[in-house]
Write an enzyme that holds these catalytic residues in place. Structure first.
Site, short mmCIF file in Angstrom:
data_model
loop_
_atom_site.label_atom_id
_atom_site.label_comp_id
_atom_site.label_asym_id
_atom_site.label_seq_id
_atom_site.Cartn_x
_atom_site.Cartn_y
_atom_site.Cartn_z
N HIS A 99 1.98 60.65 23.66
CA HIS A 99 1.96 61.79 23.35
C HIS A 99 3.05 62.77 24.18
CE1 HIS A 99 -0.32 65.53 21.16
NE2 HIS A 99 1.00 65.06 20.67
N CYS A 108 -3.29 68.46 24.99
CA CYS A 108 -3.21 67.43 25.47
C CYS A 108 -2.10 67.04 26.10
CB CYS A 108 -3.56 66.30 24.22
SG CYS A 108 -3.04 66.54 22.56
#
Length: 212
Positions: free
Chosen positions: A90, A34
């Protein structure tokens, strides 16, 4: 994982939106992790040139996306866009210079990490004393406790709609909506999503995979 490529996957709203008012990017390639994919999207630079080609940014890891690089929202702001992010960031949080409000976004509502609980926004630390946990939901630079007990997909959808409805239509809008699902650790979604996969006779599918 979209219905126009695999009819066993139910994404009716994405399909309708992309057919009528959107663009389908049919040759987009991402990293199998990710953080590298998000960094490439935000910078237009291959993850291996960012030093982020191998792993996601982990909890307590003192790194982030290189703050000397211009990001997509920073460039769009130069063109007069309002820029907002809802959902999963993130890309680093050990220093405020890594946070989305300092990377070109006018507003941020969401989580910094991965493996955050879909309902409570709690983040467990397995290498610390038993029951150690933190809260991971933020409204700009402040903690937020909005929507406790609400499935994160529904929460982020609702907040994205708020951004759109409150937007000044005289200026262009860039909204980056980054859902948490289907990131590990997976949790059971509300029944309305499970009902989409019920077979005739009411039997519920337990597993759905790609056809190939």
């Amino acid at each position: 994982e979209v219905s126009w490529h695999n009819k066993r996957i139910k994404t009716p709203f994405l399909e309708a939106l992309s057919e009528t008012h959107g663009v389908r990017l049919e040759q987009s390639y991402v990293a199998p992790k990710c953080s590298p994919s998000r960094a490439a999207l935000m910078t237009g630079i291959y993850p291996f040139r960012l030093g982020m080609q191998r792993n996601a940014i982990e909890r307590f890891q003192p790194v982030g996306m290189n703050s000397s690089l211009q990001t997509l929202p920073q460039l769009l702001k130069q063109g007069g866009y309002a820029t907002h992010i809802v959902g999963k960031w993130h890309l680093g949080y050990c220093n405020q210079e890594y946070l989305p409000n300092n990377r070109g976004f006018d507003s941020f509502f969401g989580q910094y990490n991965h493996v955050t609980d879909y309902y409570t926004r709690k983040l467990k630390y397995p290498n610390f004393p038993p029951n150690s946990e933190a809260h991971d939901l933020h409204n700009n630079l402040e903690p937020s406790y909005e929507g406790e007990g609400e499935f994160s997909t529904d929460l982020y959808s609702r907040k994205a709609v708020e951004v759109i409805e409150n937007h000044n239509v005289t200026e262009p809008l860039f909204l980056y909506l980054a859902y948490q699902a289907p990131h590990m650790d997976l949790q059971k979604p509300p029944q309305k999503y499970l009902d989409l996969y019920n077979e005739e006779g009411g039997k519920e599918h337990t597993k759905i995979y790609q056809d190939n």
